[in-house]
Motif scaffolding. Structure first.
Motif, PDB file in Angstrom:
ATOM      1  N   UNK A 230       0.857  -1.190   0.000  1.00 30.00           N
ATOM      2  CA  UNK A 230       0.000   0.000   0.000  1.00 30.00           C
ATOM      3  C   UNK A 230       0.890   1.236   0.000  1.00 30.00           C
ATOM      4  N   UNK A 231       0.485   2.223  -0.832  1.00 27.85           N
ATOM      5  CA  UNK A 231       1.095   3.546  -0.799  1.00 27.85           C
ATOM      6  C   UNK A 231       0.054   4.521  -0.266  1.00 27.85           C
ATOM      7  N   UNK A 232       0.383   5.252   0.778  1.00 27.42           N
ATOM      8  CA  UNK A 232      -0.460   6.334   1.291  1.00 27.42           C
ATOM      9  C   UNK A 232       0.259   7.636   0.946  1.00 27.42           C
ATOM     10  N   UNK A 233      -0.322   8.415   0.015  1.00 26.09           N
ATOM     11  CA  UNK A 233       0.297   9.659  -0.442  1.00 26.09           C
ATOM     12  C   UNK A 233      -0.561  10.836  -0.010  1.00 26.09           C
ATOM     13  N   UNK A 234       0.097  11.934   0.310  1.00 29.34           N
ATOM     14  CA  UNK A 234      -0.602  13.146   0.747  1.00 29.34           C
ATOM     15  C   UNK A 234      -0.377  14.260  -0.260  1.00 29.34           C
ATOM     16  N   UNK A 235      -1.459  15.026  -0.477  1.00 25.54           N
ATOM     17  CA  UNK A 235      -1.369  16.290  -1.213  1.00 25.54           C
ATOM     18  C   UNK A 235      -1.978  17.332  -0.295  1.00 25.54           C
ATOM     19  N   UNK A 236      -1.132  18.132   0.346  1.00 24.11           N
ATOM     20  CA  UNK A 236      -1.641  19.045   1.351  1.00 24.11           C
ATOM     21  C   UNK A 236      -2.217  18.254   2.509  1.00 24.11           C
ATOM     22  N   UNK A 237      -3.506  18.522   2.791  1.00 19.93           N
ATOM     23  CA  UNK A 237      -4.156  17.810   3.887  1.00 19.93           C
ATOM     24  C   UNK A 237      -5.010  16.651   3.388  1.00 19.93           C
ATOM     25  N   UNK A 238      -4.833  16.264   2.126  1.00 25.17           N
ATOM     26  CA  UNK A 238      -5.601  15.158   1.541  1.00 25.17           C
ATOM     27  C   UNK A 238      -4.704  13.925   1.431  1.00 25.17           C
ATOM     28  N   UNK A 239      -5.314  12.758   1.611  1.00 21.63           N
ATOM     29  CA  UNK A 239      -4.587  11.505   1.482  1.00 21.63           C
ATOM     30  C   UNK A 239      -5.279  10.607   0.467  1.00 21.63           C
ATOM     31  N   UNK A 240      -4.474   9.826  -0.232  1.00 20.75           N
ATOM     32  CA  UNK A 240      -4.998   8.829  -1.155  1.00 20.75           C
ATOM     33  C   UNK A 240      -4.203   7.548  -0.962  1.00 20.75           C
ATOM     34  N   UNK A 241      -4.912   6.424  -1.082  1.00 24.41           N
ATOM     35  CA  UNK A 241      -4.275   5.118  -0.922  1.00 24.41           C
ATOM     36  C   UNK A 241      -4.274   4.387  -2.248  1.00 24.41           C
ATOM     37  N   UNK A 242      -3.137   3.873  -2.621  1.00 27.55           N
ATOM     38  CA  UNK A 242      -3.014   3.076  -3.836  1.00 27.55           C
ATOM     39  C   UNK A 242      -2.459   1.702  -3.460  1.00 27.55           C
ATOM     40  N   UNK A 243      -3.038   0.654  -4.051  1.00 19.79           N
ATOM     41  CA  UNK A 243      -2.585  -0.716  -3.807  1.00 19.79           C
ATOM     42  C   UNK A 243      -1.631  -1.150  -4.905  1.00 19.79           C
ATOM     43  N   UNK A 244      -0.618  -1.899  -4.552  1.00 19.60           N
ATOM     44  CA  UNK A 244       0.349  -2.426  -5.503  1.00 19.60           C
ATOM     45  C   UNK A 244       0.471  -3.925  -5.307  1.00 19.60           C
ATOM     46  N   UNK A 245       0.651  -4.628  -6.390  1.00 21.06           N
ATOM     47  CA  UNK A 245       0.918  -6.063  -6.358  1.00 21.06           C
ATOM     48  C   UNK A 245       2.298  -6.312  -6.938  1.00 21.06           C
ATOM     49  N   UNK A 246       3.124  -7.028  -6.181  1.00 23.90           N
ATOM     50  CA  UNK A 246       4.476  -7.353  -6.634  1.00 23.90           C
ATOM     51  C   UNK A 246       4.529  -8.849  -6.916  1.00 23.90           C
ATOM     52  N   UNK A 247       4.890  -9.223  -8.156  1.00 23.57           N
ATOM     53  CA  UNK A 247       4.999 -10.618  -8.565  1.00 23.57           C
ATOM     54  C   UNK A 247       6.402 -10.883  -9.083  1.00 23.57           C
ATOM     55  N   UNK A 248       6.848 -12.112  -8.843  1.00 24.24           N
ATOM     56  CA  UNK A 248       8.093 -12.530  -9.471  1.00 24.24           C
ATOM     57  C   UNK A 248       7.826 -12.837 -10.946  1.00 24.24           C
ATOM     58  N   UNK A 249       8.776 -12.544 -11.765  1.00 22.77           N
ATOM     59  CA  UNK A 249       8.662 -12.777 -13.199  1.00 22.77           C
ATOM     60  C   UNK A 249       8.602 -14.279 -13.482  1.00 22.77           C
ATOM     61  N   UNK A 250       7.563 -14.691 -14.204  1.00 21.85           N
ATOM     62  CA  UNK A 250       7.473 -16.086 -14.628  1.00 21.85           C
ATOM     63  C   UNK A 250       8.490 -16.326 -15.723  1.00 21.85           C
ATOM     64  N   UNK A 251       9.208 -17.392 -15.617  1.00 21.55           N
ATOM     65  CA  UNK A 251      10.330 -17.634 -16.530  1.00 21.55           C
ATOM     66  C   UNK A 251       9.962 -18.481 -17.736  1.00 21.55           C
ATOM     67  N   UNK A 252       8.732 -19.014 -17.763  1.00 21.70           N
ATOM     68  CA  UNK A 252       8.386 -19.804 -18.946  1.00 21.70           C
ATOM     69  C   UNK A 252       8.169 -18.870 -20.133  1.00 21.70           C
ATOM     70  N   UNK A 253       8.338 -19.379 -21.320  1.00 17.91           N
ATOM     71  CA  UNK A 253       8.312 -18.574 -22.534  1.00 17.91           C
ATOM     72  C   UNK A 253       6.899 -18.485 -23.093  1.00 17.91           C
TER      73      UNK A 253
END
Length: 752
Positions: free
Chosen positions: A645-668
């Motif tokens: 999760x990223x919680x970012x602020x702009x002034x007195x406002x906050x926004x939450x963004x979700x991130x998914x981290x995956x390992x690279x699949x090695x099959x072709x």
């Protein structure tokens, strides 16, 4: 058919349709080429455009490669300037009807100001916005003048007899066309005995023998199709006869006098042209060897010359003789044009002159004043006065020049006018100077004469504000710099028995103060999120008003608490004038202001790491799913897959963004799938670096080059049915792109 043969066939089809493998993901606009005019019945492709009023129709061929442009697209044919620059292109054609035609022709006409050797074309598409390569350079001219030119000496229209001019050795003449308007807007080809000269302007100075002629320069190709070749002037060289003007009896003339200028060569059948200050004042006339200068004609002064020409002699110009005005002198009035004479008062009028030994005579109302014969006169009566100044000796003793008139008035009253000395707007200026702007003498019949210059320093003055005298303000001006001086102003003036009062002037100055407002935020997160707008100015002692988008929102809150977006401003009243603050803009919160350079899905090989950076915020917190803080800067380094999760602020406002981290699949990327419904390898499954990504586009083409799918965020779900395949084995071509970058391309064989 074997898979590799399928691929060869498919790739050949794709190349034939798209021009190259790279063209599959974007249109290619090819440079335009000249094309034959189908309306002329020939098969000749133009290499230069020579347009005119009678013919102005040209074609260029344009080709482009698929995929198709958007339905709202237009193809635009543009023309450069004469040097091939497209800094300010000319739109020749705008066509929105050829969006499915990959090979067509533009029909166009040349603009009427086209003249040059280096014009180029290009084609632009509007949707998507693309620009073709520039065409080769072409000579292009619009032939707007298509008649033989006529040239003559100095372009005076007098073509010499037999077309021959004999110059004296060392002298020259100027040849110019005389039958074309706006001659200096064209370029020319000047020729001497069939040799092209370097001069391109509308005139040519010649001093050597030869056959001279000219044409308009319409370029190496188009000049020949125009019909502008001029007459020929033959220049020959002869011996000088020594033409001169005999010394006249006098060169300094008085008004009304005349003098004859005579050439030293006469009675030889020659043609004469007389000039004043280099401009011909006679037409070529045989044996016109004398010219009379008349000093009664205004502007007779100047340098006179004579030019001779004729059989057996060369064109020759004499040295100048200067004729001057002996009676030329000035008379200047020393006093103001309008003067006041008060009862019992005497005023002096005077003049100055550049005349030597002048005689003076004064006049009142057009009647000579007896005994008034000096350069000045004392007057006690109203009237219109002037002095006549006459030369008393020399050749021009009868010459008289009258001075300008002086109006002398004896007023019944005076009118004092005051005004703002500089630009003034009520409640805008922070300072202003008031001044006595004019003084009028008012006659008994009400007529007025401006006597400001004569009397402004003679009056005494007293400035008043709101009916009360202002101590010490007794000059012709008063300077106001503070709002405490706001009010209504007049000035009382006095001169002997006259006591005129001026017109009134109202002054409303704005306080010399800066009103500033500030806020603890400029982005409104929601209707419940309040932002405070404040000022350091004390609002407790006067009236004020808050505005949003120009409308009043409060007259009582010294600190304005707002949640609505808009432009806010404060107005404070200062002595009846509004003092206006700066503006503060409250904007709605926009979560798109926070961006991630990787998107919301991050893929990297296991055992490595990936730095992800955010922009647009004023503060950041990177958290894992257990709310552990990973970073509070604008970037974080990921080493493990999972959800974040990223919680970012702009002034007195906050926004939450979700991130998914995956390992690279090695099959072709698989190149064979079996759609037999057994649940194994039934669908084309891509590695996670290509699938489920909104920034990656997956396109599949059949063997005809037709798109089967073209989508982003590919869900590993093609094909959805086995019934879509007519053959046992089919080969498809795929291309995987991110923006304009091709990530992967190849074939996939579907076995059914």
């Amino acid at each position: 058919m074997k898979p590799n043969l399928h691929f060869t066939l498919l790739f050949t089809i794709v190349l034939s349709l798209f021009g190259s493998a790279d063209a599959l993901h974007a249109q290619t606009l090819n440079k335009p080429e000249p094309a034959d005019n189908p309306n002329t019945g020939g098969n000749s492709i133009w290499t230069a455009a020579c347009a005119s009023e009678s013919f102005n129709e040209y074609f260029v061929n344009f080709t482009w490669n698929p995929p198709l442009v958007n339905s709202d697209n237009s193809f635009i044919l543009e023309l450069s300037d004469a040097n091939g620059s497209f800094s300010n292109p000319v739109e020749l054609v705008n066509d929105n009807s050829r969006n499915t035609d990959f090979d067509f022709e533009f029909q166009f006409v040349l603009p009427t100001d086209t003249r040059g050797e280096g014009y180029r074309f290009r084609v632009k598409s509007t949707s998507p916005a693309k620009t073709s390569p520039e065409s080769d350079a072409f000579p292009m001219y619009y032939i707007d003048y298509d008649s033989p030119l006529l040239i003559s000496p100095n372009g005076d229209g007098n073509i010499p007899s037999g077309g021959t001019i004999q110059l004296c050795d060392g002298s020259s003449t100027v040849l110019s066309p005389h039958n074309i308007t706006n001659a200096d807007t064209y370029q020319y080809n000047w020729y001497k005995s069939s040799t092209l000269l370097g001069e391109k302007g509308p005139s040519l100075t010649v001093s050597s023998p030869g056959m001279y002629y000219v044409e308009i320069d319409y370029g190496s190709t188009c000049s020949g199709s125009a019909n502008t070749l001029s007459n020929t002037i033959e220049i020959t060289i002869g011996a000088s006869l020594g033409i001169a003007i005999n010394n006249p009896s006098k060169t300094d003339l008085c008004s009304g006098e005349t003098v004859d200028l005579e050439a030293n060569i006469i009675d030889q059948g020659l043609t004469y042209v007389w000039y004043k200050d280099g401009v011909a004042i006679t037409s070529p006339t045989v044996d016109n060897d004398t010219y009379t200068v008349d000093a009664s004609v205004a502007g007779f002064e100047g340098d006179y010359t004579v030019e001779i020409d004729g059989s057996g002699t060369c064109l020759e110009l004499s040295a100048p003789i200067s004729i001057t005005n002996a009676g030329d002198f000035t008379v200047t009035v020393d006093n103001p044009n309008n003067i006041v004479v008060l009862p019992g008062q005497t005023k002096t009028l005077s003049v100055s002159t550049t005349a030597s030994s002048p005689l003076y005579q004064w006049y009142k109302d057009g009647v000579q004043i007896t005994g008034a014969t000096t350069n000045s006169i004392d007057v006690t009566q109203a009237g219109v006065y002037y002095a006549a100044v006459t030369l008393s000796g020399g050749a021009c003793s009868s010459t008289t020049v009258n001075s300008e008139q002086t109006m002398v008035v004896s007023p019944a009253a005076f009118e004092i006018n005051i005004d703002y000395a500089t630009s003034y707007t009520s409640c805008s200026n922070t300072s202003i100077v008031l001044e006595v702007s004019s003084i009028n003498a008012v006659a008994g019949d009400g007529s007025k004469t401006d006597v400001t210059t004569d009397l402004i320093s003679s009056f005494s003055y007293q400035w008043q504000k709101d009916g009360a005298n202002i101590s010490g303000e007794t000059s012709t001006t008063i300077s106001l710099t503070d709002i405490s001086e706001n009010g209504n102003y007049v000035v009382d003036a006095a001169l002997t028995s006259y006591s005129p009062a001026s017109n009134p002037l109202s002054v409303k100055l704005l306080v010399n103060e800066t009103l500033t407002i500030a806020s603890n935020g400029t982005v409104s997160c929601s209707n419940t999120d309040l932002i405070d707008i404040t000022t350091s100015t004390d609002l407790s002692t006067g009236s004020f008003e808050w505005f949003r988008d120009g409308a009043s929102v409060s007259t009582t809150e010294e600190t304005l608490r707002v949640s609505e977006t808009g432009v806010y401003q404060l107005v404070v009243q200062r002595n009846g004038c509004p003092l206006i603050s700066n503006e503060i803009t409250i904007s709605p919160f926009d979560d798109s202001l926070i961006t991630l350079d990787s998107g919301e899905r991050v893929v990297f090989p296991e055992g490595s790491s990936k730095i992800v950076r955010a922009t647009g915020g004023t503060a950041y917190r990177w958290l894992d799913m257990n709310n552990n803080l990973l970073s509070n800067s604008d970037s974080v380094t990921f080493t493990d897959e999972g959800d974040y999760i990223l919680v970012a602020s702009i002034g007195n406002c906050e926004i939450t963004k979700s991130l998914t981290v995956d390992y690279l699949e090695t099959f072709k990327v698989p190149n064979v799938i079996t759609v037999n419904g057994d649940g194994i390898n039934d669908q084309w499954v891509l590695p996670n670096s290509y699938s489920n990504d909104a920034e990656v586009t997956v396109t599949i083409y059949n063997e005809k080059g037709e798109e089967v799918i073209n989508e982003t965020n590919y869900q590993n779900n093609w094909p959805s049915s086995t019934t879509a395949f007519a053959k046992q084995n089919e080969v498809f071509f795929y291309k995987i792109r991110k923006a304009s970058e091709v990530l992967k391309q190849g074939t996939v064989t579907v076995i059914r």
